[in-house]
Design a protein around this motif. Structure first.
Motif, short mmCIF file in Angstrom:
data_model
loop_
_atom_site.label_atom_id
_atom_site.label_comp_id
_atom_site.label_asym_id
_atom_site.label_seq_id
_atom_site.Cartn_x
_atom_site.Cartn_y
_atom_site.Cartn_z
N SER A 133 0.67 -1.07 0.03
CA SER A 133 0.21 -0.04 -0.16
C SER A 133 1.01 1.22 0.00
N LYS A 134 0.47 2.17 -1.03
CA LYS A 134 1.29 3.53 -1.22
C LYS A 134 0.53 4.53 -0.91
N MET A 135 1.04 5.81 -0.61
CA MET A 135 0.17 6.97 -0.60
C MET A 135 -0.59 7.16 -1.80
N GLU A 136 -1.76 7.72 -1.81
CA GLU A 136 -2.27 7.98 -2.86
C GLU A 136 -1.81 9.43 -3.52
N HIS A 137 -2.46 9.61 -4.73
CA HIS A 137 -2.14 10.92 -5.26
C HIS A 137 -0.63 11.47 -5.60
N VAL A 138 -0.06 10.49 -5.97
CA VAL A 138 1.58 10.78 -6.37
C VAL A 138 1.72 10.54 -7.61
N ALA A 139 2.20 11.45 -8.46
CA ALA A 139 2.43 11.24 -9.94
C ALA A 139 4.12 11.47 -10.05
N HIS A 140 4.78 10.55 -11.00
CA HIS A 140 5.93 10.78 -11.33
C HIS A 140 6.57 10.95 -12.62
N ILE A 141 7.33 12.06 -12.82
CA ILE A 141 7.98 12.34 -14.13
C ILE A 141 9.43 12.05 -14.19
N ASP A 142 10.13 12.22 -15.37
CA ASP A 142 11.51 11.69 -15.51
C ASP A 142 12.41 12.84 -14.68
N GLN A 143 13.66 12.03 -14.41
CA GLN A 143 14.86 12.95 -13.88
C GLN A 143 15.77 13.79 -15.08
N PRO A 144 16.17 14.56 -14.52
CA PRO A 144 16.99 15.62 -15.22
C PRO A 144 18.33 14.89 -15.35
N TYR A 145 18.48 13.67 -15.81
CA TYR A 145 19.90 12.86 -15.83
C TYR A 145 20.45 12.93 -17.23
N TRP A 146 21.07 13.70 -17.60
CA TRP A 146 21.38 14.08 -19.00
C TRP A 146 22.67 13.10 -19.21
N PHE A 147 23.46 12.83 -18.27
CA PHE A 147 24.58 11.87 -18.54
C PHE A 147 24.08 10.57 -18.97
N GLY A 148 22.99 9.97 -18.19
CA GLY A 148 22.61 8.77 -18.17
C GLY A 148 21.55 8.66 -19.19
N GLU A 149 20.70 9.50 -19.40
CA GLU A 149 19.58 9.32 -20.21
C GLU A 149 19.13 10.37 -21.33
N GLY A 150 20.48 11.31 -21.63
CA GLY A 150 20.28 12.23 -22.75
C GLY A 150 20.52 11.79 -23.90
N GLY A 151 21.23 10.73 -24.14
CA GLY A 151 21.47 10.20 -25.61
C GLY A 151 22.29 11.00 -26.40
N PRO A 152 21.74 11.47 -27.63
CA PRO A 152 22.49 12.25 -28.52
C PRO A 152 22.14 13.93 -28.33
N THR A 153 21.22 14.09 -27.33
CA THR A 153 20.36 15.27 -27.17
C THR A 153 21.33 16.19 -26.31
N ASP A 154 21.61 17.62 -26.75
CA ASP A 154 22.65 18.31 -25.96
C ASP A 154 22.00 18.67 -24.75
N ALA A 155 22.85 18.91 -23.78
CA ALA A 155 22.52 18.97 -22.31
C ALA A 155 21.40 20.00 -22.20
N ASP A 156 21.64 21.35 -22.74
CA ASP A 156 20.47 22.51 -22.46
C ASP A 156 19.18 22.04 -23.00
N ALA A 157 19.25 21.36 -24.14
CA ALA A 157 17.83 21.00 -24.82
C ALA A 157 17.28 19.98 -23.84
N PHE A 158 18.00 18.94 -23.48
CA PHE A 158 17.65 17.92 -22.43
C PHE A 158 16.88 18.52 -21.14
N GLY A 159 18.01 19.34 -20.79
CA GLY A 159 17.35 19.94 -19.49
C GLY A 159 15.82 20.59 -19.58
N LEU A 160 15.76 21.40 -20.75
CA LEU A 160 14.48 22.20 -20.83
C LEU A 160 13.24 20.94 -21.09
N SER A 161 13.79 19.98 -21.92
CA SER A 161 12.48 18.97 -22.19
C SER A 161 12.18 18.24 -20.86
N ARG A 162 13.04 17.82 -19.88
CA ARG A 162 12.58 17.29 -18.66
C ARG A 162 12.05 18.07 -17.94
#
Ligand code: PLP
Length: 242
Positions: A176-205
């Motif tokens: 059982s977890k707390m209700e009403h919690v929604a998750h979005i992605d982390q601003p982890y450019w080094f691990g998840e940014g792929g070919p996107t440049d850091a600034d553009a990735f930061g904005l998209s996250r």
């Protein structure tokens, strides 16, 4: 101490018999044996075998002034002798809590001028949740219930803290977890940014937060919680655009 009590083997045996470690496979740990830390000074720790180790994590990110500070020991000793404990329920207060609060108000940005004390980060986040819900209720907006948090964030080990945190293995262990919690992605450019440049990735996250608010509808969203940089998630600093 006599040899029976300060040998590594003896400590390990007692540790295995009587101590549960957090976030650990106790079977594996007890077979391998824990590292026994016996002393600390400045940035160094010493284990029971006499090895000196640099404490790169500063404890659990909390030994900000280093180990062995005599002035802290002196202040603690003085306070323990004068008034080791009293609560601030029942219309009561005491000089230590008053003086610390006034000092924090002086040091913190101007809008942070009142302080409530907790015993851990997990408890602090649970308490912040109480404050958020109370705030919206007093404002006449009790439907603002949703908390937005991030995947791979760490907000503590209580049910609320672990639900807010975005670590899936912790969620798997909580039926059982707390209700009403929604998750979005982390601003982890080094691990998840792929070919996107850091600034553009930061904005998209960052835009994911806006998209999530729009999806849930602003009148249902109470707060966003995020570590300025993610500690337990891997010491992740977001791109500056974030
Ligand atoms: C960002 C963050 N929030 C909350 C916590 C939970 O703190 P505690 O372990 O004191 O409950 C931690 C612990 O590492 C943390 O790093």
């Amino acid at each position: 101490m006599n040899d029976r009590f300060d040998s590594t083997a003896h400590y390990r045996a007692l540790d295995a018999a009587h101590h549960l470690h957090p976030f650990s496979d106790m079977g594996a740990l007890n077979c391998a044996g824990s590292r026994v830390i016996v002393k600390a000074e400045g940035v160094y720790l010493w284990d029971s075998e006499g090895k000196r180790i640099i404490d790169g994590m500063a404890g659990l990110w909390c030994v900000n002034v280093g180990y062995g500070r005599r002035e802290l020991a002196d202040a603690a000793l003085k306070q323990m002798r004068e008034l080791p404990y009293y609560n601030t329920f029942f219309k009561t207060t005491h000089p230590a809590v008053i003086e610390l609060s006034a000092l924090l108000a002086e040091l913190a940005p101007a809008r942070f001028n009142r302080f409530l004390y907790c015993n851990s980060g997990s408890e602090a986040n649970d308490t912040a949740l109480h404050a958020v819900h109370r705030y919206w209720s007093i404002k006449g907006k009790p439907d603002k219930r949703y908390l937005i948090a991030r995947r791979n964030a760490y907000h503590g080990s209580t049910i609320a803290g672990a639900t807010l945190g975005g670590m899936s293995y912790m969620h798997e262990q909580m039926p059982s977890k707390m209700e009403h919690v929604a998750h979005i992605d982390q601003p982890y450019w080094f691990g998840e940014g792929g070919p996107t440049d850091a600034d553009a990735f930061g904005l998209s996250r960052a835009r994911q937060l806006e998209e999530k608010i729009l999806e849930l509808e602003a009148e249902n969203v109470a707060a966003f919680i995020g570590e300025p940089f993610q500690g337990s998630g891997g010491v992740i600093f977001p791109p500056s655009t974030y």
